[in-house]
Design an enzyme around this catalytic site. Structure first.
Site, short mmCIF file in Angstrom:
data_model
loop_
_atom_site.label_atom_id
_atom_site.label_comp_id
_atom_site.label_asym_id
_atom_site.label_seq_id
_atom_site.Cartn_x
_atom_site.Cartn_y
_atom_site.Cartn_z
CG HIS A 14 -1.80 1.19 1.27
ND1 HIS A 14 -3.20 0.90 1.26
CD2 HIS A 14 -1.60 2.52 0.77
CE1 HIS A 14 -4.03 2.08 1.31
NE2 HIS A 14 -2.99 2.86 1.21
CG HIS A 16 -0.90 7.13 -1.13
ND1 HIS A 16 -2.22 7.23 -1.57
CD2 HIS A 16 -1.15 6.53 0.11
CE1 HIS A 16 -3.16 6.59 -0.93
NE2 HIS A 16 -2.53 6.10 0.32
CG LEU A 17 4.73 5.07 -5.57
CD1 LEU A 17 5.08 4.06 -6.82
CD2 LEU A 17 5.93 5.48 -4.63
NE ARG A 18 0.78 12.02 -2.27
CZ ARG A 18 -0.20 11.56 -1.38
NH1 ARG A 18 -1.26 11.03 -2.21
NH2 ARG A 18 -0.67 11.78 -0.20
CG ASN A 42 -5.05 8.53 -3.42
OD1 ASN A 42 -4.00 8.22 -3.78
ND2 ASN A 42 -5.19 9.30 -2.36
CE LYS A 100 -8.03 1.97 -0.50
NZ LYS A 100 -6.90 2.91 -0.28
CG HIS A 137 -9.97 4.46 3.31
ND1 HIS A 137 -8.67 4.98 3.57
CD2 HIS A 137 -10.77 5.04 4.55
CE1 HIS A 137 -8.85 6.16 4.53
NE2 HIS A 137 -9.90 6.07 4.95
CG HIS A 175 -5.02 2.15 5.91
ND1 HIS A 175 -6.41 2.26 6.08
CD2 HIS A 175 -4.69 2.77 4.57
CE1 HIS A 175 -6.89 3.00 5.09
NE2 HIS A 175 -6.32 3.16 4.04
CG LEU A 220 -7.99 10.65 7.61
CD1 LEU A 220 -8.84 11.60 6.49
CD2 LEU A 220 -8.85 10.42 8.75
CG ASP A 248 -1.98 4.78 4.12
OD1 ASP A 248 -1.89 5.07 2.75
OD2 ASP A 248 -2.72 5.02 4.89
CG HIS A 252 0.00 15.54 2.01
ND1 HIS A 252 -0.67 15.60 0.89
CD2 HIS A 252 -0.60 14.43 2.63
CE1 HIS A 252 -1.71 14.64 0.72
NE2 HIS A 252 -1.30 13.92 1.83
CB ALA A 264 -5.21 12.79 5.99
O1 DOR Z 1 -3.81 9.56 5.58
C1 DOR Z 1 -3.94 9.35 4.33
N1 DOR Z 1 -3.32 9.85 3.26
N2 DOR Z 1 -4.73 8.43 4.34
C2 DOR Z 1 -5.38 8.25 3.00
O2 DOR Z 1 -6.33 7.33 2.85
C3 DOR Z 1 -4.92 9.03 1.74
C4 DOR Z 1 -3.72 9.33 2.14
C5 DOR Z 1 -3.24 10.35 0.84
O3 DOR Z 1 -3.54 10.02 -0.38
O4 DOR Z 1 -2.80 11.39 1.40
ZN ZN Z 2 -3.39 4.90 1.66
#
Ligand code: DOR
Ligand code: ZN
Length: 345
Positions: A14, A16-18, A42, A100, A137, A175, A220, A248, A252, A264
């Site tokens: 899991h 997030h590579l952006r 996402n 997802k 999620h 998560h 989150l 996860d 940011h 988050a």
């Molecule tokens: O804290 C989080 N950040 N929870 C998520 O489910 C998404 C993630 C994000 O993409 O920043």
């Molecule tokens: Zn996530």
């Protein structure tokens, strides 16, 4: 005392590579430690078509350091209007290996998510039929439900009814943060697994308010009470093959975290494996780290385990205080602190 541990190269189930500059800045951290990673869809806009997934995979591969030998495993972002035939076609063509489910408005970039699970009933039936996993999620979004209860309520109101309707649907409860989720996953009928992040093994909800408001401890699902952290630590280290590694990691920029309405997400990729190793060590369970990090995930997904190995040594190791300075900075989880284990490679 064990001072060195070698295990099969782990995978991160899991991440997030952006995209764009952030992808360039963070991809190397995940590729350094992990052979494969399930990449969350996402983005803005989210990954809802095979074309978008293929193009995103190509951008990830282009962002990797030379010779990284890292395989991104792509996912589809489910929306209310997802089409079962298109979902299956993308799966059979290798555009994605899972879908997802973000309940709409549950978290970052989830506003295109599913407003009612019944709206994707036909897609989920098809996924159950073809063996395509659903990654969830697991939080309800009703603002009337206390944020610390949203995961436990999700189990009762969404997950249990869903599994009663579709017992063959393979599900990853992503998560997990509560004792309720640990108990549910441990005892449920087969076909469900759960990922556990490094940060939820280390912090409880007090970390959000330690001496002041701590935006870099906010993610989150939000961290819960200490008794929940203890349940997660027992689950990760307890030898059940239903629990596996999923960081996860969710970077940011500092300015987006330290804001009136901060995002988050915890950027834990820089020292993910070191943090997990520290937890397993604290609980006398280093001999179970390989199963959690490198064996249980591939078994759940029906993928081969990795042949290469990685080594960690017991050695005081600082975590870099700030990454991606060119983007104004991204604060790593435990940045500036010293960990007990070092990732050798
Ligand atoms: O804290 C989080 N950040 N929870 C998520 O489910 C998404 C993630 C994000 O993409 O920043
Ligand atoms: Zn996530």
């Amino acid at each position: 005392m064990t001072d060195q541990i070698t295990l099969r190269r782990p995978d991160d189930w899991h991440v997030h590579l952006r995209d764009g500059a952030m992808l360039q800045a963070v991809a190397g951290y995940t590729a350094r430690q992990f052979a494969r990673a399930i990449v969350m869809p996402n983005l803005t806009p989210p990954i809802t078509t095979a074309e978008a997934a293929n193009a995103y995979r190509a951008r990830i591969l282009a962002a990797l350091p030379a010779g990284a030998g890292f395989e991104p495993l792509m996912t589809l972002y489910l929306t209310d209007d997802a089409d079962a035939d298109a979902v299956e076609a993308g799966y059979q063509a290798g555009a994605w290996i899972a879908a997802k489910l973000y309940p709409a408005r549950a978290t970052t970039n989830s506003h295109f998510g599913v407003t009612d699970i019944l709206k994707v009933a036909r897609v989920l039936e098809r996924m159950a039929k073809i063996g395509m996993p659903l990654l969830i999620h697991g939080e309800v979004t009703d603002p009337e439900i206390d944020i610390f209860d949203r995961e436990a309520v999700f189990i009762e109101t969404v997950l249990i009814p869903l599994r009663a309707r579709l017992p063959n649907l393979k599900i990853v409860f992503e998560h997990v943060t509560t004792a309720e989720a640990v108990a549910y996953v441990s005892e449920a009928a087969p076909g469900i697994g759960a990922t556990i992040t490094p940060h939820h093994l280390v912090i409880n909800r007090n970390a959000l308010f330690a001496g002041g408001l701590r935006p870099h401890a906010y993610c989150l699902p939000v961290a819960k009470r200490e008794r929940h952290r203890q349940a997660l630590r027992r689950a990760a280290t307890g030898g059940s093959d239903r629990f596996f590694l999923g960081t996860d990691t969710a970077p940011h920029p500092v300015a987006a975290k330290e804001a009136d309405c901060g995002c988050a997400g915890i950027f834990c990729a820089p020292a993910a494996l070191e943090v997990y190793a520290g937890v397993f060590d604290e609980l006398g369970a280093l001999d179970r780290l390989e199963a959690f990090a490198s064996l249980n995930g591939p078994r759940f997904y029906g993928l081969p385990v990795n042949e290469a190995t990685v080594t960690l040594v017991r050695e005081a190791t600082p975590v870099e205080a700030l990454a991606a300075a060119e983007l104004g900075g991204v604060r790593p989880f435990l940045g500036g602190e010293t960990l007990a284990w070092r990732f050798v490679g």
